[in-house]
Scaffold this active site. Structure first.
Site, short mmCIF file in Angstrom:
data_model
loop_
_atom_site.label_atom_id
_atom_site.label_comp_id
_atom_site.label_asym_id
_atom_site.label_seq_id
_atom_site.Cartn_x
_atom_site.Cartn_y
_atom_site.Cartn_z
N HIS A 46 0.54 -1.33 -0.15
CA HIS A 46 0.07 -0.22 0.35
C HIS A 46 0.74 1.19 0.02
O HIS A 46 0.38 2.30 -0.12
CB HIS A 46 -0.91 -0.18 1.39
N ASP A 86 0.36 -7.67 0.93
CA ASP A 86 0.22 -6.23 1.41
C ASP A 86 2.20 -5.99 1.65
O ASP A 86 2.81 -5.40 2.50
CB ASP A 86 0.16 -5.49 2.77
N SER A 124 4.11 3.25 7.84
CA SER A 124 4.14 1.77 7.08
C SER A 124 4.96 1.77 6.56
O SER A 124 5.95 2.53 5.55
CB SER A 124 2.65 2.16 6.39
#
Length: 352
Positions: free
Chosen positions: A90, A121, A204
């Site tokens: 992402h 992911d 992230s």
């Protein structure tokens, strides 16, 4: 960048914010008369722990980078000395080219996409030119991660490059599902590490690190409280375990694709089944993969899966979550409805 994501906990969603653990102190008074005890020196162990933090930061932070993909910002980890960098899918989104800033530099470096695997992911990008002194991170054995371990989360929260927060491992083996919004691929990820270390937007793809300077996971998600209109739920963050990261990254670097995800598969395409009261009541099989686990067990399109092992299944999301907690090769029993009759099938799960 951190996506919103859903977690099977009452009142919580997973999104971009969490905070680290709080500390508390207590004082005690003597029950004897007037004199008070002299203040004692701080225990040497506190200085030792501080020294451990500094050592780990010195060891690992140079391996954590900031990634810019269009208008999005995230983090990544130097994977090898060839310029490969692992991050979240992402974070890269649909981009093919990126700007990467190393922890010890302000100069942006060009990078291109090696491969992305949204189902877990994870993604790998590669620096177009490898600078001297590039320092790959050391990945640890995430199967040895224990609740209560002290960990540090490293990344670029809110664009603040080379930031570090601290906490503990709060739980292991969590299965978490991301909704498909805010750039999230909507992955259901099993065996995640839950941590109290603060994970914020921009974290992230960064590193969750133990005190042996080993990366035990990639920071991916943080929780928010639905009842507080999406306010941060302090101390609830999640990281993809190192074992998953290294397995997927190695395959992406070698071929650009993932042939063995390490994720269990039933070998069906399904949708949520609704009963006569329009309530979700199972996962209706739309098609069966030839040679897959379901086909080998005699399952057919039109069957409605209502249980996987001991787990009740009321939707396709529930089936995906149940499978994410299992391993390829695991044996389990599928309970399903066919023509109004309840049937069971013993299956050996395949790989997604």
């Amino acid at each position: 960048m951190i996506p919103a994501a859903a977690l099977a906990l009452a009142g919580l969603l997973l999104a971009g914010c969490s905070s680290g653990p709080s500390s508390s102190s207590a004082s005690a008074s003597s029950g004897s008369s007037g004199s008070s005890a002299p203040a004692s020196a701080a225990p040497s162990t506190s200085n030792e722990l501080q020294d451990d933090y500094r050592r780990v930061i010195t060891d690992v932070l140079p391996s954590v980078v900031q990634i810019t993909a269009g208008d999005s910002l995230g983090s990544g980890i130097v994977y090898d000395d060839k310029g490969d960098i692992v991050t979240n899918a992402h974070v890269v989104g649909d981009a093919k080219t990126f700007s990467v800033t190393l922890a010890n530099s302000t100069k942006a470096l060009d990078a291109t996409l090696v491969g992305s695997f949204p189902e877990s992911d994870l993604a790998v990008i590669k620096l177009s030119q490898v600078p001297g002194g590039l320092k790959p991170a050391v990945f640890g054995d995430s199967s040895k991660v224990e609740v209560g371990q002290i960990v540090l989360a490293m990344g670029s929260p809110l664009g603040l490059a080379s930031s570090v927060t601290q906490g503990i491992v709060s739980a292991t083996g969590r299965t978490v599902t991301e909704p498909q919004n805010a750039g999230s691929p909507g992955a259901t990820i099993g065996n995640m590490v839950q941590t109290s270390a603060a994970i914020n937007p921009g974290n992230s793809g960064g590193a969750l690190v133990n005190l042996s300077s080993q990366v035990i996971g990639i920071n991916t998600l943080a929780a928010v409280d639905q009842e507080l209109n999406g306010a941060a739920a302090p101390g609830i963050g999640f990281a993809i375990p190192a074992a998953t990261v290294t397995s997927i990254a190695d395959q992406l670097i070698k071929t650009g694709t993932v042939a063995n995800s390490g994720r269990a598969a039933l070998g069906v395409t399904a949708r949520t089944y609704f009963d006569s009261n329009f309530q979700p009541a199972g996962a209706a099989v739309v098609s069966v993969v030839d040679g897959g686990a379901a086909a080998a067990a005699g399952m057919q399109p039109g069957d409605v899966i209502t249980k996987l092992g001991d787990t009740q299944i009321t939707s396709i999301a529930g089936l995906t979550t149940a499978l994410a907690s299992l391993q390829p090769g695991a044996k389990t029993t599928v309970t399903y409805q066919r023509d109004g009759q309840t049937k069971t099938a013993d299956v050996t799960l395949g790989s997604l």
